[in-house]
Motif scaffolding. Structure first.
Motif, PDB file in Angstrom:
ATOM      1  N   SER A   1       1.535   2.038  -3.641  1.00 49.91           N
ATOM      2  CA  SER A   1       0.395   2.618  -4.353  1.00 49.91           C
ATOM      3  C   SER A   1       0.098   4.039  -3.875  1.00 49.91           C
ATOM      4  CB  SER A   1      -0.845   1.722  -4.183  1.00 49.91           C
ATOM      5  OG  SER A   1      -1.191   1.574  -2.819  1.00 49.91           O
ATOM      6  N   SER A   2       0.165   4.281  -2.564  1.00 53.43           N
ATOM      7  CA  SER A   2      -0.102   5.629  -2.064  1.00 53.43           C
ATOM      8  C   SER A   2       0.990   6.601  -2.506  1.00 53.43           C
ATOM      9  CB  SER A   2      -0.229   5.621  -0.539  1.00 53.43           C
ATOM     10  OG  SER A   2       0.970   5.198   0.076  1.00 53.43           O
TER      11      SER A   2
ATOM     12  N   ASN B   1      -7.645  -1.940   2.076  1.00 45.73           N
ATOM     13  CA  ASN B   1      -7.212  -0.611   1.654  1.00 45.73           C
ATOM     14  C   ASN B   1      -6.237  -0.681   0.480  1.00 45.73           C
ATOM     15  OD1 ASN B   1      -7.954   2.050   2.550  1.00 45.73           O
ATOM     16  ND2 ASN B   1      -5.817   2.407   3.073  1.00 45.73           N
ATOM     17  N   LEU B   2      -5.369  -1.687   0.472  1.00 46.84           N
ATOM     18  CA  LEU B   2      -4.451  -1.883  -0.654  1.00 46.84           C
ATOM     19  C   LEU B   2      -5.209  -2.113  -1.948  1.00 46.84           C
ATOM     20  CD1 LEU B   2      -1.776  -2.541  -2.120  1.00 46.84           C
ATOM     21  CD2 LEU B   2      -2.001  -4.883  -1.228  1.00 46.84           C
TER      22      LEU B   2
ATOM     23  N   GLY C   1       0.814  -1.207   0.000  1.00 42.78           N
ATOM     24  CA  GLY C   1       0.000   0.000   0.000  1.00 42.78           C
ATOM     25  C   GLY C   1       0.847   1.256   0.000  1.00 42.78           C
TER      26      GLY C   1
ATOM     27  N   GLN D   1      -6.910   1.086  -3.152  1.00 40.26           N
ATOM     28  CA  GLN D   1      -5.957   2.042  -3.725  1.00 40.26           C
ATOM     29  C   GLN D   1      -5.519   1.616  -5.123  1.00 40.26           C
ATOM     30  OE1 GLN D   1      -2.580   2.866  -1.270  1.00 40.26           O
ATOM     31  NE2 GLN D   1      -3.749   3.927   0.308  1.00 40.26           N
TER      32      GLN D   1
END
Length: 429
Positions: A353-354, A404-405, A350, A408
Protein backbone atom coordinates in the motif's frame (compact mmCIF):
# COMPACT_ATOMS: atom_id res chain seq x y z
CA UNK A 1 5.59 -13.89 -12.45
CA UNK A 2 8.94 -15.22 -13.73
CA UNK A 3 10.67 -12.07 -12.54
CA UNK A 4 8.98 -12.33 -9.13
CA UNK A 5 10.19 -15.92 -8.76
CA UNK A 6 13.75 -14.99 -9.76
CA UNK A 7 13.83 -12.00 -7.44
CA UNK A 8 12.30 -14.04 -4.64
CA UNK A 9 14.93 -16.75 -5.06
CA UNK A 10 17.85 -14.30 -5.14
CA UNK A 11 16.48 -12.32 -2.22
CA UNK A 12 15.91 -15.51 -0.23
CA UNK A 13 19.50 -16.60 -0.87
CA UNK A 14 20.84 -13.20 0.13
CA UNK A 15 18.73 -12.96 3.26
CA UNK A 16 19.49 -16.58 4.11
CA UNK A 17 23.21 -15.81 4.09
CA UNK A 18 22.64 -12.67 6.19
CA UNK A 19 20.62 -14.73 8.66
CA UNK A 20 23.33 -17.42 8.84
CA UNK A 21 25.82 -14.63 9.59
CA UNK A 22 23.79 -13.48 12.60
CA UNK A 23 22.94 -17.07 13.54
CA UNK A 24 26.62 -18.00 13.69
CA UNK A 25 27.39 -15.03 15.96
CA UNK A 26 24.50 -15.89 18.29
CA UNK A 27 25.24 -19.62 18.43
CA UNK A 28 29.00 -19.14 18.82
CA UNK A 29 28.80 -16.46 21.52
CA UNK A 30 25.36 -17.25 23.00
CA UNK A 31 22.68 -14.68 23.94
CA UNK A 32 24.40 -12.36 26.40
CA UNK A 33 26.26 -9.10 26.89
CA UNK A 34 28.34 -9.30 23.70
CA UNK A 35 25.46 -10.08 21.36
CA UNK A 36 23.21 -7.55 23.11
CA UNK A 37 25.89 -4.89 22.59
CA UNK A 38 26.37 -5.87 18.94
CA UNK A 39 22.67 -5.64 18.11
CA UNK A 40 22.20 -2.50 20.19
CA UNK A 41 25.12 -0.95 18.33
CA UNK A 42 23.19 -1.35 15.09
CA UNK A 43 20.28 0.76 16.32
CA UNK A 44 21.34 4.30 15.47
CA UNK A 45 22.98 3.49 12.10
CA UNK A 46 19.84 1.58 11.09
CA UNK A 47 17.63 4.39 12.38
CA UNK A 48 19.49 7.01 10.34
CA UNK A 49 19.33 4.81 7.26
CA UNK A 50 15.62 4.17 7.72
CA UNK A 51 14.96 7.89 8.00
CA UNK A 52 17.11 9.15 5.14
CA UNK A 53 18.28 6.34 2.88
CA UNK A 54 14.98 4.43 3.01
CA UNK A 55 13.03 7.60 2.26
CA UNK A 56 15.38 8.36 -0.62
CA UNK A 57 14.72 4.99 -2.27
CA UNK A 58 10.96 5.60 -2.17
CA UNK A 59 11.49 8.94 -3.89
CA UNK A 60 14.27 8.13 -6.38
CA UNK A 61 12.81 5.04 -8.04
CA UNK A 62 9.54 6.72 -9.18
CA UNK A 63 11.46 9.88 -10.07
CA UNK A 64 14.05 8.14 -12.26
CA UNK A 65 11.71 5.60 -13.86
CA UNK A 66 10.93 6.31 -17.50
CA UNK A 67 13.68 8.93 -17.90
CA UNK A 68 16.23 8.87 -20.72
CA UNK A 69 19.49 7.02 -20.06
CA UNK A 70 21.54 10.23 -20.21
CA UNK A 71 19.25 12.06 -17.78
CA UNK A 72 19.15 9.05 -15.45
CA UNK A 73 22.96 8.81 -15.39
CA UNK A 74 23.42 12.51 -14.62
CA UNK A 75 20.79 12.45 -11.88
CA UNK A 76 22.20 9.27 -10.34
CA UNK A 77 25.73 10.71 -10.04
CA UNK A 78 24.33 13.89 -8.55
CA UNK A 79 22.45 11.96 -5.87
CA UNK A 80 25.46 9.69 -5.32
CA UNK A 81 27.74 12.63 -4.47
CA UNK A 82 25.09 14.43 -2.43
CA UNK A 83 24.05 11.44 -0.32
CA UNK A 84 27.63 10.21 0.10
CA UNK A 85 28.74 13.61 1.39
CA UNK A 86 25.81 13.99 3.78
CA UNK A 87 26.23 10.55 5.30
CA UNK A 88 30.02 10.85 5.59
CA UNK A 89 29.62 14.08 7.57
CA UNK A 90 26.89 12.55 9.72
CA UNK A 91 29.01 9.48 10.44
CA UNK A 92 31.96 11.63 11.57
CA UNK A 93 29.78 13.67 13.93
CA UNK A 94 28.11 10.59 15.43
CA UNK A 95 31.47 8.82 15.75
CA UNK A 96 33.02 11.68 17.71
CA UNK A 97 30.02 12.07 20.02
CA UNK A 98 29.43 8.32 20.54
CA UNK A 99 30.70 8.19 24.17
CA UNK A 100 27.98 10.65 25.14
CA UNK A 101 24.90 9.54 23.19
CA UNK A 102 25.34 5.73 22.95
CA UNK A 103 24.95 5.06 26.73
CA UNK A 104 21.64 6.93 26.61
CA UNK A 105 20.27 4.29 24.20
CA UNK A 106 21.12 1.38 26.54
CA UNK A 107 20.53 2.72 30.07
CA UNK A 108 20.03 -0.78 31.46
CA UNK A 109 23.50 -2.01 30.46
CA UNK A 110 26.32 -1.98 32.98
CA UNK A 111 29.46 0.08 32.35
CA UNK A 112 31.22 -2.75 30.49
CA UNK A 113 28.24 -3.33 28.24
CA UNK A 114 27.90 0.37 27.47
CA UNK A 115 31.60 0.69 26.62
CA UNK A 116 31.42 -2.28 24.27
CA UNK A 117 28.29 -0.85 22.64
CA UNK A 118 30.14 2.43 21.97
CA UNK A 119 32.97 0.58 20.24
CA UNK A 120 30.67 -1.56 18.09
CA UNK A 121 28.49 1.40 17.19
CA UNK A 122 31.49 3.39 15.95
CA UNK A 123 32.53 0.53 13.67
CA UNK A 124 29.06 0.19 12.19
CA UNK A 125 28.79 3.92 11.52
CA UNK A 126 31.40 3.43 8.80
CA UNK A 127 29.20 0.79 7.17
CA UNK A 128 26.27 3.22 7.33
CA UNK A 129 27.95 5.46 4.74
CA UNK A 130 28.36 2.58 2.27
CA UNK A 131 24.79 1.44 2.84
CA UNK A 132 23.45 4.91 2.06
CA UNK A 133 25.43 5.03 -1.19
CA UNK A 134 24.16 1.56 -2.06
CA UNK A 135 20.62 2.95 -1.83
CA UNK A 136 21.33 5.38 -4.69
CA UNK A 137 22.91 2.61 -6.74
CA UNK A 138 19.95 0.32 -6.16
CA UNK A 139 17.55 3.08 -7.17
CA UNK A 140 19.36 3.40 -10.52
CA UNK A 141 19.06 -0.33 -11.18
CA UNK A 142 15.40 -0.43 -10.15
CA UNK A 143 14.52 2.60 -12.28
CA UNK A 144 15.92 0.72 -15.30
CA UNK A 145 14.01 -2.38 -14.15
CA UNK A 146 17.34 -4.24 -13.92
CA UNK A 147 16.67 -6.03 -10.67
CA UNK A 148 18.69 -9.25 -10.98
CA UNK A 149 22.27 -7.95 -10.66
CA UNK A 150 21.25 -5.65 -7.82
CA UNK A 151 19.95 -8.71 -5.97
CA UNK A 152 22.87 -10.95 -6.88
CA UNK A 153 25.67 -8.71 -5.59
CA UNK A 154 24.69 -9.03 -1.91
CA UNK A 155 24.87 -12.82 -2.29
CA UNK A 156 28.48 -12.64 -3.42
CA UNK A 157 29.61 -10.31 -0.63
CA UNK A 158 27.56 -12.12 2.04
CA UNK A 159 29.11 -15.49 1.12
CA UNK A 160 32.59 -13.97 1.39
CA UNK A 161 31.69 -12.24 4.67
CA UNK A 162 30.37 -15.48 6.17
CA UNK A 163 33.56 -17.38 5.36
CA UNK A 164 35.62 -14.56 6.83
CA UNK A 165 33.43 -14.55 9.98
CA UNK A 166 33.89 -18.29 10.53
CA UNK A 167 37.65 -17.72 10.53
CA UNK A 168 37.74 -14.43 12.47
CA UNK A 169 35.05 -14.73 15.19
CA UNK A 170 36.84 -17.43 17.26
CA UNK A 171 40.05 -15.42 17.05
CA UNK A 172 38.91 -11.81 17.54
CA UNK A 173 35.43 -12.09 19.09
CA UNK A 174 32.44 -9.83 18.54
CA UNK A 175 34.62 -6.98 17.19
CA UNK A 176 35.26 -9.11 14.11
CA UNK A 177 31.53 -9.42 13.41
CA UNK A 178 31.12 -5.63 13.40
CA UNK A 179 34.09 -5.01 11.10
CA UNK A 180 33.08 -7.74 8.66
CA UNK A 181 29.56 -6.28 8.44
CA UNK A 182 31.10 -2.94 7.47
CA UNK A 183 33.44 -4.58 4.94
CA UNK A 184 30.47 -6.33 3.36
CA UNK A 185 28.76 -3.00 2.64
CA UNK A 186 31.94 -1.57 1.11
CA UNK A 187 32.37 -4.52 -1.24
CA UNK A 188 28.75 -4.23 -2.31
CA UNK A 189 29.33 -0.59 -3.27
CA UNK A 190 32.15 -1.68 -5.58
CA UNK A 191 30.09 -4.41 -7.24
CA UNK A 192 27.15 -2.06 -7.85
CA UNK A 193 29.35 0.67 -9.33
CA UNK A 194 28.84 -0.37 -13.01
CA UNK A 195 25.15 0.54 -12.72
CA UNK A 196 26.14 4.17 -12.19
CA UNK A 197 27.40 4.47 -15.77
CA UNK A 198 30.27 6.66 -16.90
CA UNK A 199 31.13 9.28 -14.25
CA UNK A 200 29.84 12.78 -14.94
CA UNK A 201 30.13 16.08 -13.15
CA UNK A 202 27.23 16.17 -10.68
CA UNK A 203 24.69 18.96 -11.02
CA UNK A 204 23.26 19.50 -7.56
CA UNK A 205 20.99 22.31 -8.81
CA UNK A 206 19.21 20.25 -11.47
CA UNK A 207 15.36 20.01 -11.40
CA UNK A 208 15.48 16.35 -10.32
CA UNK A 209 17.32 17.22 -7.11
CA UNK A 210 14.81 19.96 -6.31
CA UNK A 211 11.87 17.66 -7.08
CA UNK A 212 13.38 14.88 -4.95
CA UNK A 213 13.79 17.34 -2.07
CA UNK A 214 10.14 18.39 -2.33
CA UNK A 215 9.01 14.77 -2.19
CA UNK A 216 11.43 13.65 0.50
CA UNK A 217 10.72 16.48 2.98
CA UNK A 218 7.47 15.02 4.36
CA UNK A 219 9.08 11.57 4.55
CA UNK A 220 12.06 12.91 6.49
CA UNK A 221 9.90 14.81 8.94
CA UNK A 222 7.63 11.83 9.53
CA UNK A 223 10.15 9.00 9.56
CA UNK A 224 12.49 10.95 11.84
CA UNK A 225 9.65 10.60 14.34
CA UNK A 226 8.04 7.20 13.86
CA UNK A 227 11.17 5.31 12.77
CA UNK A 228 12.54 5.79 16.29
CA UNK A 229 10.65 2.59 17.12
CA UNK A 230 13.83 0.39 17.28
CA UNK A 231 15.44 2.95 19.56
CA UNK A 232 12.51 2.73 21.98
CA UNK A 233 12.77 -1.07 21.84
CA UNK A 234 16.47 -1.05 22.68
CA UNK A 235 16.01 1.35 25.59
CA UNK A 236 13.25 -0.82 27.07
CA UNK A 237 14.95 -4.16 26.40
CA UNK A 238 18.23 -2.99 27.93
CA UNK A 239 16.40 -3.26 31.27
CA UNK A 240 15.27 -6.85 30.57
CA UNK A 241 17.26 -9.99 31.35
CA UNK A 242 20.58 -10.62 29.61
CA UNK A 243 19.97 -12.05 26.15
CA UNK A 244 16.37 -10.82 25.82
CA UNK A 245 17.42 -7.99 23.52
CA UNK A 246 19.29 -10.47 21.30
CA UNK A 247 16.31 -12.84 21.07
CA UNK A 248 13.87 -10.02 20.32
CA UNK A 249 16.22 -8.67 17.66
CA UNK A 250 16.58 -12.17 16.15
CA UNK A 251 12.79 -12.54 15.99
CA UNK A 252 12.54 -9.22 14.17
CA UNK A 253 15.33 -10.25 11.84
CA UNK A 254 13.65 -13.54 10.93
CA UNK A 255 10.42 -11.75 10.09
CA UNK A 256 12.38 -9.01 8.39
CA UNK A 257 14.19 -11.58 6.26
CA UNK A 258 10.99 -13.17 5.01
CA UNK A 259 9.40 -9.74 4.56
CA UNK A 260 12.35 -8.60 2.51
CA UNK A 261 12.02 -11.61 0.22
CA UNK A 262 8.36 -10.76 -0.37
CA UNK A 263 9.15 -7.06 -0.81
CA UNK A 264 11.89 -7.79 -3.35
CA UNK A 265 9.68 -10.23 -5.24
CA UNK A 266 6.47 -8.16 -5.21
CA UNK A 267 6.85 -4.59 -3.93
CA UNK A 268 10.17 -3.67 -5.62
CA UNK A 269 9.01 -4.46 -9.19
CA UNK A 270 5.63 -2.90 -8.38
CA UNK A 271 6.93 0.65 -7.79
CA UNK A 272 8.42 1.33 -11.25
CA UNK A 273 5.52 -0.54 -12.89
CA UNK A 274 2.91 1.57 -11.05
CA UNK A 275 4.94 4.73 -11.74
CA UNK A 276 4.82 4.02 -15.46
CA UNK A 277 1.06 3.29 -15.33
CA UNK A 278 0.51 6.53 -13.43
CA UNK A 279 2.58 8.57 -15.89
CA UNK A 280 0.72 6.91 -18.79
CA UNK A 281 -2.66 7.77 -17.20
CA UNK A 282 -3.74 4.10 -16.97
CA UNK A 283 -5.70 4.41 -13.72
CA UNK A 284 -7.65 1.17 -14.12
CA UNK A 285 -4.42 -0.76 -14.68
CA UNK A 286 -2.90 0.91 -11.63
CA UNK A 287 -5.83 -0.16 -9.46
CA UNK A 288 -5.78 -3.76 -10.72
CA UNK A 289 -2.03 -4.11 -10.18
CA UNK A 290 -2.29 -2.81 -6.61
CA UNK A 291 -5.16 -5.13 -5.62
CA UNK A 292 -3.54 -8.17 -7.21
CA UNK A 293 -0.25 -7.72 -5.34
CA UNK A 294 -1.99 -6.96 -2.04
CA UNK A 295 -3.99 -10.21 -2.21
CA UNK A 296 -0.92 -12.23 -3.21
CA UNK A 297 1.33 -11.08 -0.36
CA UNK A 298 -1.57 -11.27 2.11
CA UNK A 299 -2.23 -14.92 1.29
CA UNK A 300 1.46 -15.81 1.50
CA UNK A 301 1.90 -14.08 4.86
CA UNK A 302 -1.12 -15.83 6.39
CA UNK A 303 0.15 -19.24 5.24
CA UNK A 304 3.53 -18.44 6.76
CA UNK A 305 1.98 -17.54 10.12
CA UNK A 306 -0.01 -20.77 10.12
CA UNK A 307 3.22 -22.71 9.64
CA UNK A 308 4.79 -20.74 12.50
CA UNK A 309 1.93 -21.66 14.83
CA UNK A 310 2.01 -25.37 13.98
CA UNK A 311 5.70 -26.08 13.40
CA UNK A 312 7.51 -22.94 14.51
CA UNK A 313 9.09 -24.21 17.71
CA UNK A 314 10.41 -27.35 16.01
CA UNK A 315 11.84 -25.38 13.09
CA UNK A 316 13.45 -22.82 15.41
CA UNK A 317 15.05 -25.62 17.43
CA UNK A 318 16.64 -26.92 14.24
CA UNK A 319 17.72 -23.44 13.16
CA UNK A 320 19.09 -21.85 16.33
CA UNK A 321 18.93 -24.50 19.06
CA UNK A 322 22.66 -25.21 18.94
CA UNK A 323 25.84 -24.21 20.73
CA UNK A 324 25.16 -21.75 23.54
CA UNK A 325 21.45 -21.33 22.68
CA UNK A 326 19.36 -23.29 25.20
CA UNK A 327 15.91 -24.89 24.77
CA UNK A 328 14.50 -22.12 26.97
CA UNK A 329 15.96 -19.53 24.60
CA UNK A 330 14.26 -21.25 21.65
CA UNK A 331 10.91 -21.36 23.43
CA UNK A 332 11.15 -17.67 24.33
CA UNK A 333 12.08 -16.83 20.74
CA UNK A 334 9.03 -18.72 19.43
CA UNK A 335 6.64 -16.92 21.77
CA UNK A 336 8.14 -13.56 20.80
CA UNK A 337 7.52 -14.42 17.14
CA UNK A 338 3.94 -15.46 17.87
CA UNK A 339 3.18 -12.12 19.50
CA UNK A 340 5.06 -10.31 16.71
CA UNK A 341 3.03 -12.00 13.95
CA UNK A 342 1.03 -8.84 13.23
CA UNK A 343 4.29 -7.03 12.46
CA UNK A 344 4.96 -9.54 9.69
CA UNK A 345 1.51 -9.64 8.06
CA UNK A 346 0.84 -5.94 8.48
CA UNK A 347 4.35 -5.03 7.38
CA UNK A 348 4.45 -6.95 4.09
CA UNK A 349 0.94 -5.87 3.07
CA UNK A 350 1.64 -2.32 4.23
CA UNK A 351 4.66 -2.25 1.93
CA UNK A 352 2.36 -2.80 -1.04
CA UNK A 353 0.00 0.00 0.00
CA UNK A 354 2.80 2.47 0.81
CA UNK A 355 4.54 1.64 -2.49
CA UNK A 356 1.35 2.61 -4.30
CA UNK A 357 1.37 6.02 -2.60
CA UNK A 358 4.99 6.56 -3.58
CA UNK A 359 4.31 5.56 -7.20
CA UNK A 360 1.63 8.27 -7.25
CA UNK A 361 4.13 10.79 -5.92
CA UNK A 362 2.16 11.05 -2.66
CA UNK A 363 4.68 10.87 0.17
CA UNK A 364 2.75 12.99 2.66
CA UNK A 365 -0.30 10.76 3.29
CA UNK A 366 1.52 7.61 4.48
CA UNK A 367 3.83 9.81 6.52
CA UNK A 368 0.95 11.57 8.30
CA UNK A 369 -0.72 8.23 8.98
CA UNK A 370 2.50 6.85 10.43
CA UNK A 371 2.90 9.88 12.69
CA UNK A 372 -0.66 9.64 14.01
CA UNK A 373 -0.60 5.90 14.71
CA UNK A 374 2.89 6.07 16.22
CA UNK A 375 1.84 8.82 18.63
CA UNK A 376 -0.71 6.48 20.22
CA UNK A 377 1.51 3.44 19.83
CA UNK A 378 4.54 4.49 21.90
CA UNK A 379 2.69 5.01 25.22
CA UNK A 380 0.83 1.74 24.66
CA UNK A 381 4.11 -0.05 23.97
CA UNK A 382 5.74 1.28 27.14
CA UNK A 383 2.72 0.37 29.26
CA UNK A 384 2.42 -3.15 27.84
CA UNK A 385 6.14 -3.74 28.32
CA UNK A 386 6.07 -2.81 31.99
CA UNK A 387 2.97 -4.94 32.61
CA UNK A 388 3.76 -7.98 30.44
CA UNK A 389 7.45 -7.72 29.63
CA UNK A 390 8.93 -8.69 26.26
CA UNK A 391 5.71 -10.37 25.09
CA UNK A 392 3.70 -7.22 25.77
CA UNK A 393 6.21 -5.24 23.72
CA UNK A 394 5.81 -7.71 20.85
CA UNK A 395 2.00 -7.52 20.94
CA UNK A 396 2.04 -3.71 20.88
CA UNK A 397 4.32 -3.80 17.84
CA UNK A 398 1.96 -6.19 16.04
CA UNK A 399 -0.99 -3.95 16.75
CA UNK A 400 0.82 -0.91 15.36
CA UNK A 401 1.60 -2.54 12.00
CA UNK A 402 -1.92 -3.93 11.56
CA UNK A 403 -3.58 -0.60 12.38
CA UNK A 404 -1.22 1.26 10.06
CA UNK A 405 -2.03 -1.14 7.21
CA UNK A 406 -5.78 -0.57 7.55
CA UNK A 407 -5.30 3.19 7.71
CA UNK A 408 -3.13 3.21 4.58
CA UNK A 409 -5.55 1.05 2.62
CA UNK A 410 -8.57 3.08 3.71
CA UNK A 411 -7.11 6.44 2.74
CA UNK A 412 -5.65 5.07 -0.49
CA UNK A 413 -9.12 3.93 -1.48
CA UNK A 414 -10.76 7.14 -0.28
CA UNK A 415 -8.28 9.67 -1.66
CA UNK A 416 -7.23 7.94 -4.87
CA UNK A 417 -9.30 4.91 -5.78
CA UNK A 418 -12.72 6.58 -5.53
CA UNK A 419 -11.49 8.93 -8.22
CA UNK A 420 -10.15 5.97 -10.17
CA UNK A 421 -13.44 4.10 -9.96
CA UNK A 422 -15.31 7.19 -11.12
CA UNK A 423 -12.97 7.60 -14.06
CA UNK A 424 -13.43 3.97 -15.09
CA UNK A 425 -17.23 4.18 -14.88
CA UNK A 426 -17.25 7.30 -17.05
CA UNK A 427 -15.06 5.59 -19.62
CA UNK A 428 -17.37 2.58 -19.70
CA UNK A 429 -20.34 4.80 -20.48
Amino acid sequence: MKLSIQLGFLSAANIGLAFVFQWYVLVKLGPGVETDALFAGMTIPQLVLAVISGSLMHVLVPLLSGESEDRLRHDTWGFFVLIGGIFALLAVLLYMAAPWWVPLTVPGFNETGQSLTVTLTRIQLVGMVFTAINGVQWAAYHARQQFLWAEFTPILVSAFALLLLIWALPRFGVIAAAWISTLRMGLQTLLLAPGMGRPVRPDLRCPSVRQAWQRIKPLLLGTAYYKTDPLVDRILLSTAGSGSLSLYYLAQQIYGAVSQVLNKAFAAPLVPALSRLHKAGDKAGFRRAYHRKLVQVGAISLVGLLVLGLLGQTVLSLLVGHGNVSAGNVRELWWIMVWLSGMFAGGVMGQISSSSYFALGDTSTPTRLGICSYTFYVPAKIALYYYFGVFGLAFATSLFFVVNLFLQHHFLKTNHFNFLYGEVLCDDK
